[in-house]
Design a protein around this motif. Structure first.
Motif, PDB file in Angstrom:
ATOM      1  N   PRO A 115      45.627  61.019  23.619  1.00 45.43           N
ATOM      2  CA  PRO A 115      45.372  59.817  24.840  1.00 45.43           C
ATOM      3  C   PRO A 115      44.561  59.721  25.655  1.00 45.43           C
ATOM      4  O   PRO A 115      44.632  61.114  26.045  1.00 45.43           O
ATOM      5  N   VAL A 116      43.675  59.045  26.614  1.00 49.73           N
ATOM      6  CA  VAL A 116      42.925  59.082  27.853  1.00 49.73           C
ATOM      7  C   VAL A 116      43.745  57.948  28.805  1.00 49.73           C
ATOM      8  O   VAL A 116      42.618  56.732  27.369  1.00 49.73           O
ATOM      9  N   VAL A 117      43.255  58.051  29.620  1.00 50.59           N
ATOM     10  CA  VAL A 117      43.430  56.935  30.533  1.00 50.59           C
ATOM     11  C   VAL A 117      41.882  56.666  31.506  1.00 50.59           C
ATOM     12  O   VAL A 117      41.263  56.995  31.314  1.00 50.59           O
ATOM     13  N   HIS A 118      41.603  55.430  30.797  1.00 46.88           N
ATOM     14  CA  HIS A 118      40.462  54.738  31.506  1.00 46.88           C
ATOM     15  C   HIS A 118      40.560  54.172  32.539  1.00 46.88           C
ATOM     16  O   HIS A 118      41.491  52.637  32.414  1.00 46.88           O
ATOM     17  N   GLY A 119      39.563  53.342  33.052  1.00 46.17           N
ATOM     18  CA  GLY A 119      39.814  52.603  33.958  1.00 46.17           C
ATOM     19  C   GLY A 119      39.051  51.486  34.537  1.00 46.17           C
ATOM     20  O   GLY A 119      37.793  51.391  33.655  1.00 46.17           O
ATOM     21  N   LEU A 120      39.340  50.703  34.983  1.00 43.63           N
ATOM     22  CA  LEU A 120      39.217  49.697  35.377  1.00 43.63           C
ATOM     23  C   LEU A 120      38.704  48.541  35.985  1.00 43.63           C
ATOM     24  O   LEU A 120      39.404  49.414  37.362  1.00 43.63           O
ATOM     25  N   VAL A 121      37.920  47.536  36.668  1.00 43.51           N
ATOM     26  CA  VAL A 121      38.492  47.405  37.814  1.00 43.51           C
ATOM     27  C   VAL A 121      39.269  45.406  37.817  1.00 43.51           C
ATOM     28  O   VAL A 121      38.316  45.355  36.684  1.00 43.51           O
ATOM     29  N   ALA A 122      39.560  45.233  38.678  1.00 40.96           N
ATOM     30  CA  ALA A 122      40.103  43.194  38.530  1.00 40.96           C
ATOM     31  C   ALA A 122      39.676  43.053  40.057  1.00 40.96           C
ATOM     32  O   ALA A 122      39.441  43.373  41.421  1.00 40.96           O
ATOM     33  N   LEU A 123      39.224  41.425  40.077  1.00 40.08           N
ATOM     34  CA  LEU A 123      38.324  40.377  41.480  1.00 40.08           C
ATOM     35  C   LEU A 123      39.079  39.597  41.322  1.00 40.08           C
ATOM     36  O   LEU A 123      39.478  38.808  40.046  1.00 40.08           O
ATOM     37  N   LEU A 124      39.033  39.482  42.916  1.00 37.91           N
ATOM     38  CA  LEU A 124      39.697  38.249  42.877  1.00 37.91           C
ATOM     39  C   LEU A 124      38.767  37.091  43.459  1.00 37.91           C
ATOM     40  O   LEU A 124      38.423  37.268  44.675  1.00 37.91           O
ATOM     41  N   LEU A 125      38.222  35.980  42.761  1.00 42.42           N
ATOM     42  CA  LEU A 125      36.982  35.197  43.910  1.00 42.42           C
ATOM     43  C   LEU A 125      37.349  34.858  44.590  1.00 42.42           C
ATOM     44  O   LEU A 125      37.975  33.868  44.333  1.00 42.42           O
ATOM     45  N   PRO A 126      36.672  34.612  45.827  1.00 40.19           N
ATOM     46  CA  PRO A 126      37.520  33.194  46.826  1.00 40.19           C
ATOM     47  C   PRO A 126      37.440  31.959  45.953  1.00 40.19           C
ATOM     48  O   PRO A 126      36.296  31.965  44.763  1.00 40.19           O
ATOM     49  N   GLY A 127      38.366  30.980  46.399  1.00 40.42           N
ATOM     50  CA  GLY A 127      38.133  29.682  45.711  1.00 40.42           C
ATOM     51  C   GLY A 127      39.171  29.781  43.893  1.00 40.42           C
ATOM     52  O   GLY A 127      39.356  29.140  43.550  1.00 40.42           O
ATOM     53  N   THR A 128      39.081  31.258  43.509  1.00 43.61           N
ATOM     54  CA  THR A 128      40.192  30.942  42.243  1.00 43.61           C
ATOM     55  C   THR A 128      40.660  31.884  42.823  1.00 43.61           C
ATOM     56  O   THR A 128      41.671  32.589  43.780  1.00 43.61           O
ATOM     57  N   SER A 129      42.432  31.546  41.165  1.00 46.12           N
ATOM     58  CA  SER A 129      44.012  32.786  41.990  1.00 46.12           C
ATOM     59  C   SER A 129      44.252  33.181  40.521  1.00 46.12           C
ATOM     60  O   SER A 129      45.196  34.264  40.878  1.00 46.12           O
ATOM     61  N   ARG A 130      42.735  33.895  39.956  1.00 41.61           N
ATOM     62  CA  ARG A 130      43.464  34.488  38.713  1.00 41.61           C
ATOM     63  C   ARG A 130      42.510  35.866  39.006  1.00 41.61           C
ATOM     64  O   ARG A 130      41.624  35.538  39.145  1.00 41.61           O
TER      65      ARG A 130
END
Length: 200
Positions: A115-130
């Motif tokens: 097993p290995v930990v894999h890195g991602l990104v999450a973003l919140l675009l202006p005008g969105t709530s998710r």
């Protein structure tokens, strides 16, 4: 899956630090180049994602032995593993006022081992709530990640039957278990041997 921010203070997902150094000239210059022809936040976010995914090779694919972890170094050397590339993408997004953070998966080989930990990104675009997760690891045969706000197009969808999982937390800064390995590895071979198997 939508990650859960570790803090409700949105400014944490816009901050600069020693890792996500979006105040560095290299990051600012790259952001300015990407902003040309990308007038909306959506277009800029997609351009930043595509730049990191396609113009910064994953060092395990390219064979580059250098280990980098600071966003500005990733962009200047055009090199890094998933974690380093995530740092660069978060920096580029924050440089243009788009809240972004780090999230992780626990992945395995096809037989469920190593097993290995894999890195991602999450973003919140202006005008969105998710918060929308993005994976800028870099495509290759069998990996076809895409920028999308509606349907996740990650490099590696998790397989629970093999013990894989999505970690729910959205981090404003990389966890020590990830960052210490990047900072403390002399080359790609040492890094591969030391990558964390889990966050918890």
């Amino acid at each position: 899956m939508e990650p859960i921010p570790e803090t409700t203070d949105l400014s944490a997902y816009l901050a600069a630090d020693a890792v996500i150094d979006h105040d560095h000239p290299q990051v600012r210059q790259t952001a300015a180049q990407l902003r040309n022809g990308a007038p909306t936040p959506y277009e800029y976010a997609k351009a930043a994602y595509t730049h990191v995914r396609d113009r910064v090779p994953h060092s395990f694919d390219s064979g580059d032995d250098r280990v980098v972890w600071r966003a500005s170094d990733v962009l200047s050397t055009r090199n890094g593993i998933c974690h380093a590339k995530s740092h660069a993408l978060v920096a580029l997004l924050r440089a243009e006022g788009i809240p972004a953070g780090l999230c992780y998966q626990r992945l395995t080989e096809d037989d469920g081992s190593d097993p290995v930990v894999h890195g991602l990104v999450a973003l919140l675009l202006p005008g969105t709530s998710r918060w929308a997760r993005q994976d800028a690891r870099g495509n290759k045969p069998g990996v076809d990640a895409r920028f999308s706000l509606d349907e996740e197009r990650l490099a590696f969808p998790v397989r629970p039957e093999l013990g894989e999982r999505d970690y729910p937390t959205l981090y404003a800064a990389p966890p020590a278990s990830v960052l210490d390995v990047l900072r403390g590895s002399a080359d790609r071979q040492e890094l591969a041997a030391r990558l964390p198997e889990a966050l918890d």
